[in-house]
Design a protein around this motif. Structure first.
Motif, PDB file in Angstrom:
ATOM      1  N   PRO A  79     -17.365  29.955  38.194  1.00 45.68           N
ATOM      2  CA  PRO A  79     -18.435  30.028  37.184  1.00 45.68           C
ATOM      3  C   PRO A  79     -19.782  29.524  37.687  1.00 45.68           C
ATOM      4  O   PRO A  79     -20.835  29.957  37.193  1.00 45.68           O
ATOM      5  CB  PRO A  79     -17.894  29.144  36.055  1.00 45.68           C
ATOM      6  CG  PRO A  79     -16.411  29.192  36.203  1.00 45.68           C
ATOM      7  CD  PRO A  79     -16.182  29.218  37.682  1.00 45.68           C
ATOM      8  N   GLN A  80     -19.760  28.645  38.694  1.00 43.90           N
ATOM      9  CA  GLN A  80     -21.021  28.105  39.221  1.00 43.90           C
ATOM     10  C   GLN A  80     -21.791  29.132  40.038  1.00 43.90           C
ATOM     11  O   GLN A  80     -22.984  28.956  40.306  1.00 43.90           O
ATOM     12  CB  GLN A  80     -20.728  26.873  40.081  1.00 43.90           C
ATOM     13  CG  GLN A  80     -20.091  25.722  39.318  1.00 43.90           C
ATOM     14  CD  GLN A  80     -19.692  24.579  40.234  1.00 43.90           C
ATOM     15  OE1 GLN A  80     -20.192  24.452  41.351  1.00 43.90           O
ATOM     16  NE2 GLN A  80     -18.779  23.735  39.757  1.00 43.90           N
ATOM     17  N   VAL A  81     -21.108  30.212  40.482  1.00 42.82           N
ATOM     18  CA  VAL A  81     -21.770  31.244  41.280  1.00 42.82           C
ATOM     19  C   VAL A  81     -21.731  32.592  40.555  1.00 42.82           C
ATOM     20  O   VAL A  81     -21.744  33.656  41.185  1.00 42.82           O
ATOM     21  CB  VAL A  81     -21.132  31.352  42.678  1.00 42.82           C
ATOM     22  CG1 VAL A  81     -21.424  30.106  43.497  1.00 42.82           C
ATOM     23  CG2 VAL A  81     -19.624  31.601  42.581  1.00 42.82           C
ATOM     24  N   ASP A  82     -21.628  32.539  39.228  1.00 44.74           N
ATOM     25  CA  ASP A  82     -21.563  33.752  38.404  1.00 44.74           C
ATOM     26  C   ASP A  82     -20.333  34.593  38.717  1.00 44.74           C
ATOM     27  O   ASP A  82     -20.364  35.817  38.587  1.00 44.74           O
ATOM     28  CB  ASP A  82     -22.840  34.601  38.569  1.00 44.74           C
ATOM     29  CG  ASP A  82     -24.070  33.892  38.026  1.00 44.74           C
ATOM     30  OD1 ASP A  82     -23.934  33.163  37.022  1.00 44.74           O
ATOM     31  OD2 ASP A  82     -25.153  34.042  38.608  1.00 44.74           O
ATOM     32  N   GLY A  83     -19.271  33.942  39.132  1.00 43.76           N
ATOM     33  CA  GLY A  83     -18.015  34.635  39.378  1.00 43.76           C
ATOM     34  C   GLY A  83     -17.102  34.568  38.163  1.00 43.76           C
ATOM     35  O   GLY A  83     -17.418  33.926  37.157  1.00 43.76           O
ATOM     36  N   VAL A  84     -15.959  35.215  38.291  1.00 42.08           N
ATOM     37  CA  VAL A  84     -15.007  35.299  37.182  1.00 42.08           C
ATOM     38  C   VAL A  84     -13.660  34.763  37.632  1.00 42.08           C
ATOM     39  O   VAL A  84     -13.133  35.165  38.667  1.00 42.08           O
ATOM     40  CB  VAL A  84     -14.851  36.754  36.693  1.00 42.08           C
ATOM     41  CG1 VAL A  84     -13.767  36.847  35.627  1.00 42.08           C
ATOM     42  CG2 VAL A  84     -16.181  37.273  36.155  1.00 42.08           C
ATOM     43  N   PHE A  85     -13.102  33.859  36.841  1.00 46.37           N
ATOM     44  CA  PHE A  85     -11.746  33.346  37.042  1.00 46.37           C
ATOM     45  C   PHE A  85     -10.897  33.755  35.845  1.00 46.37           C
ATOM     46  O   PHE A  85     -11.295  33.548  34.697  1.00 46.37           O
ATOM     47  CB  PHE A  85     -11.746  31.819  37.169  1.00 46.37           C
ATOM     48  CG  PHE A  85     -10.368  31.221  37.214  1.00 46.37           C
ATOM     49  CD1 PHE A  85      -9.735  30.998  38.420  1.00 46.37           C
ATOM     50  CD2 PHE A  85      -9.684  30.911  36.040  1.00 46.37           C
ATOM     51  CE1 PHE A  85      -8.452  30.459  38.469  1.00 46.37           C
ATOM     52  CE2 PHE A  85      -8.401  30.378  36.076  1.00 46.37           C
ATOM     53  CZ  PHE A  85      -7.789  30.159  37.298  1.00 46.37           C
ATOM     54  N   VAL A  86      -9.728  34.346  36.120  1.00 48.54           N
ATOM     55  CA  VAL A  86      -8.825  34.747  35.046  1.00 48.54           C
ATOM     56  C   VAL A  86      -7.416  34.265  35.381  1.00 48.54           C
ATOM     57  O   VAL A  86      -6.894  34.585  36.459  1.00 48.54           O
ATOM     58  CB  VAL A  86      -8.797  36.274  34.843  1.00 48.54           C
ATOM     59  CG1 VAL A  86      -7.932  36.629  33.629  1.00 48.54           C
ATOM     60  CG2 VAL A  86     -10.193  36.840  34.674  1.00 48.54           C
ATOM     61  N   GLN A  87      -6.827  33.473  34.479  1.00 49.30           N
ATOM     62  CA  GLN A  87      -5.399  33.173  34.618  1.00 49.30           C
ATOM     63  C   GLN A  87      -4.632  34.285  33.909  1.00 49.30           C
ATOM     64  O   GLN A  87      -4.716  34.433  32.690  1.00 49.30           O
ATOM     65  CB  GLN A  87      -5.032  31.819  34.022  1.00 49.30           C
ATOM     66  CG  GLN A  87      -3.535  31.524  34.171  1.00 49.30           C
ATOM     67  CD  GLN A  87      -3.162  30.121  33.765  1.00 49.30           C
ATOM     68  OE1 GLN A  87      -3.824  29.162  34.143  1.00 49.30           O
ATOM     69  NE2 GLN A  87      -2.081  30.004  32.999  1.00 49.30           N
ATOM     70  N   MET A  88      -3.880  35.044  34.696  1.00 47.61           N
ATOM     71  CA  MET A  88      -3.175  36.193  34.145  1.00 47.61           C
ATOM     72  C   MET A  88      -1.820  35.776  33.586  1.00 47.61           C
ATOM     73  O   MET A  88      -1.371  34.635  33.759  1.00 47.61           O
ATOM     74  CB  MET A  88      -2.996  37.257  35.225  1.00 47.61           C
ATOM     75  CG  MET A  88      -4.302  37.729  35.850  1.00 47.61           C
ATOM     76  SD  MET A  88      -5.439  38.497  34.686  1.00 47.61           S
ATOM     77  CE  MET A  88      -4.550  40.005  34.312  1.00 47.61           C
ATOM     78  N   GLU A  89      -1.147  36.718  32.939  1.00 47.26           N
ATOM     79  CA  GLU A  89       0.144  36.418  32.330  1.00 47.26           C
ATOM     80  C   GLU A  89       1.277  36.340  33.347  1.00 47.26           C
ATOM     81  O   GLU A  89       2.315  35.745  33.087  1.00 47.26           O
ATOM     82  CB  GLU A  89       0.493  37.455  31.259  1.00 47.26           C
ATOM     83  CG  GLU A  89       0.667  38.879  31.770  1.00 47.26           C
ATOM     84  CD  GLU A  89      -0.610  39.688  31.695  1.00 47.26           C
ATOM     85  OE1 GLU A  89      -0.530  40.917  31.543  1.00 47.26           O
ATOM     86  OE2 GLU A  89      -1.697  39.084  31.790  1.00 47.26           O
ATOM     87  N   ASP A  90       1.089  36.942  34.529  1.00 48.02           N
ATOM     88  CA  ASP A  90       2.107  36.877  35.578  1.00 48.02           C
ATOM     89  C   ASP A  90       1.494  37.344  36.894  1.00 48.02           C
ATOM     90  O   ASP A  90       0.320  37.717  36.965  1.00 48.02           O
ATOM     91  CB  ASP A  90       3.357  37.710  35.224  1.00 48.02           C
ATOM     92  CG  ASP A  90       3.044  39.167  34.945  1.00 48.02           C
ATOM     93  OD1 ASP A  90       2.112  39.715  35.561  1.00 48.02           O
ATOM     94  OD2 ASP A  90       3.740  39.764  34.098  1.00 48.02           O
ATOM     95  N   GLU A  91       2.326  37.337  37.945  1.00 52.41           N
ATOM     96  CA  GLU A  91       1.844  37.690  39.274  1.00 52.41           C
ATOM     97  C   GLU A  91       1.559  39.178  39.425  1.00 52.41           C
ATOM     98  O   GLU A  91       0.665  39.575  40.184  1.00 52.41           O
ATOM     99  CB  GLU A  91       2.853  37.243  40.340  1.00 52.41           C
ATOM    100  CG  GLU A  91       2.971  35.741  40.510  1.00 52.41           C
ATOM    101  CD  GLU A  91       3.940  35.074  39.538  1.00 52.41           C
ATOM    102  OE1 GLU A  91       4.173  33.867  39.654  1.00 52.41           O
ATOM    103  OE2 GLU A  91       4.475  35.795  38.657  1.00 52.41           O
ATOM    104  N   ILE A  92       2.327  40.014  38.737  1.00 53.20           N
ATOM    105  CA  ILE A  92       2.099  41.454  38.830  1.00 53.20           C
ATOM    106  C   ILE A  92       0.726  41.801  38.264  1.00 53.20           C
ATOM    107  O   ILE A  92      -0.051  42.549  38.870  1.00 53.20           O
ATOM    108  CB  ILE A  92       3.210  42.226  38.095  1.00 53.20           C
ATOM    109  CG1 ILE A  92       4.575  41.922  38.724  1.00 53.20           C
ATOM    110  CG2 ILE A  92       2.937  43.730  38.121  1.00 53.20           C
ATOM    111  CD1 ILE A  92       5.756  42.502  37.959  1.00 53.20           C
TER     112      ILE A  92
END
Length: 400
Positions: free
Chosen positions: A61-74
């Protein structure tokens, strides 16, 4: 890339802006990703890689990026592929069980030539195995995990600083050659802390992928020139592309025409061979006069480096060959190093994956191995003792 300098200690950059920091391997991976221009991460928590996600959840978020925790590895690898197709440098991180779940989509990314980086921090297996114990049992899976024939680049760092450097290089290779790249290291290296100097992240010249140019109506998403790397269509630039996991012709549309399949799949399978000087990387330590060459990666290579000191103190001439680019394996370099040695020793934390490849490359050469798969690293003393016994045995055989 040629052999690197002969030390496993963390390296420093020639930068007055550099500042010494105490970092873990996983923390260094997250910093390397940001420095490389990664702006999208999708993942699912799994020991012992979770610190990468934790760090990136704060850094992106500090570099205008996106982090998403998904529901699984697939879903994680699918999201990463989608982000990359959208023009963003993208990363996911996992361990063995999650890496297994990602394999179908890794094969898709390889076949459709979609750049992305996948970190696999190896732990004990099979199945859920030993989540908090180290292993090196994913060597063959990293190369052959998905079905069918496809090329793969796998990098195997062995120090905190090298994780940072190889994360940078992983993104450079992925973007340059339109391919998924796997960063493969074990739990010890991941959670080891070392004092390192990273320098200024802005000094890294970020590699950008080849984008389509010229007449839009003439664009074919899998047509190439001499380098064998097709140009990608930048989203919104008006270059129409059809992307599929099916065998495709230069226009991207599915085909079962034998000539078209042979031509395009043949190019895919051979594209790294044209660029081995830029891809291959390895390290040699005291191999010039070695009677026994030790081949190892990760924490086993760290132990082997100390074992060399023990061997030399006992009059045993041992050397270390460490593949940094694990796949494609630097075969010619290993053959050259092992040419004058009497024998080769492969200490590895699995049932025999690296030694299988070394034995294939050095057909006719004596190749012994130490296999450990109980979650305990192989010690320098064990490696030194086996190298000494191997040196003595081969010398006695020559005399008789």
């Amino acid at each position: 890339m040629n052999a690197v300098d002969t030390t496993l200690a963390p390296k420093t950059r020639d930068s007055v802006k550099g500042q010494a920091r105490l970092l873990s391997g996983n923390h260094a991976c997250a910093l390397g990703a940001i420095a490389a221009g990664c702006r999208f991460f999708a993942g699912y928590p799994i020991t012992p890689s979770s610190e990468i996600a934790e760090r990136l959840s704060r850094l992106l978020p500090q570099v205008d990026g996106v982090f998403v925790q998904m529901e699984d590895e697939i879903a994680s690898i699918a999201a990463v592929i989608g982000a990359s197709m959208g023009g963003v440098k993208a990363l996911t991180a996992t361990s063995g069980p999650g890496f297994s779940l990602k394999q179908e989509n890794i094969g898709y990314a390889a076949g459709a030539e979609i750049p992305c980086v996948i970190v696999n921090v190896m732990r004990g297996g099979p199945s859920t195995g030993m989540p908090t114990r180290p292993a090196q049992g994913d060597i063959m899976q990293a190369r052959w995990g998905s079905h069918g024939d496809y090329p793969m680049i796998v990098l195997a760092p062995a120090s905190v600083r090298e994780i940072y450097d190889e994360t940078l290089r992983a993104f450079d290779l992925a973007e340059t050659y339109r391919t998924p790249v796997v960063l493969l290291y074990d739990q010890v290296i991941a959670q080891l802390t070392e004092t390192v100097e990273l320098g200024d992240a802005q000094e890294h010249a970020r590699t950008e992928r080849k984008w389509a140019s010229g007449p839009r109506e003439a664009y074919q998403p899998y047509a190439t020139k001499e380098d064998g790397i097709p140009a990608m269509s930048r989203p919104g630039a008006g270059y129409r592309a059809h992307t599929t996991g099916l065998n495709h012709a230069e226009n991207g549309f599915p085909t079962q025409n034998p000539e078209a399949v042979a031509r395009n799949l043949g190019r895919l399978l051979s594209k790294f061979n044209r660029h081995r000087e830029a891809i291959d990387s390895w390290q040699t330590v005291e191999c010039d006069d070695a009677d026994v060459v030790i081949v190892a990666i990760g924490i086993s290579a760290r132990a082997a480096a100390r074992a060399l000191e023990l061997c030399r103190a006992r009059g045993v001439r041992a050397g270390l060959f460490r593949p940094i680019t694990l796949w494609p394996f630097p075969e010619d370099a290993l053959r050259k190093v092992a040419a004058r040695a009497r024998a080769v020793l492969v200490p590895e934390m699995n049932a025999g994956q690296l030694s299988l490849e070394v034995g294939r490359i050095l057909a006719g050469k004596r190749v012994d191995a130490i296999h450990r798969f109980n979650g305990e690293p192989i010690t320098p003393a064990e490696i030194a003792a086996r190298a000494e016994a191997l040196s003595t045995a081969t010398l006695d055989e020559e005399r008789t």
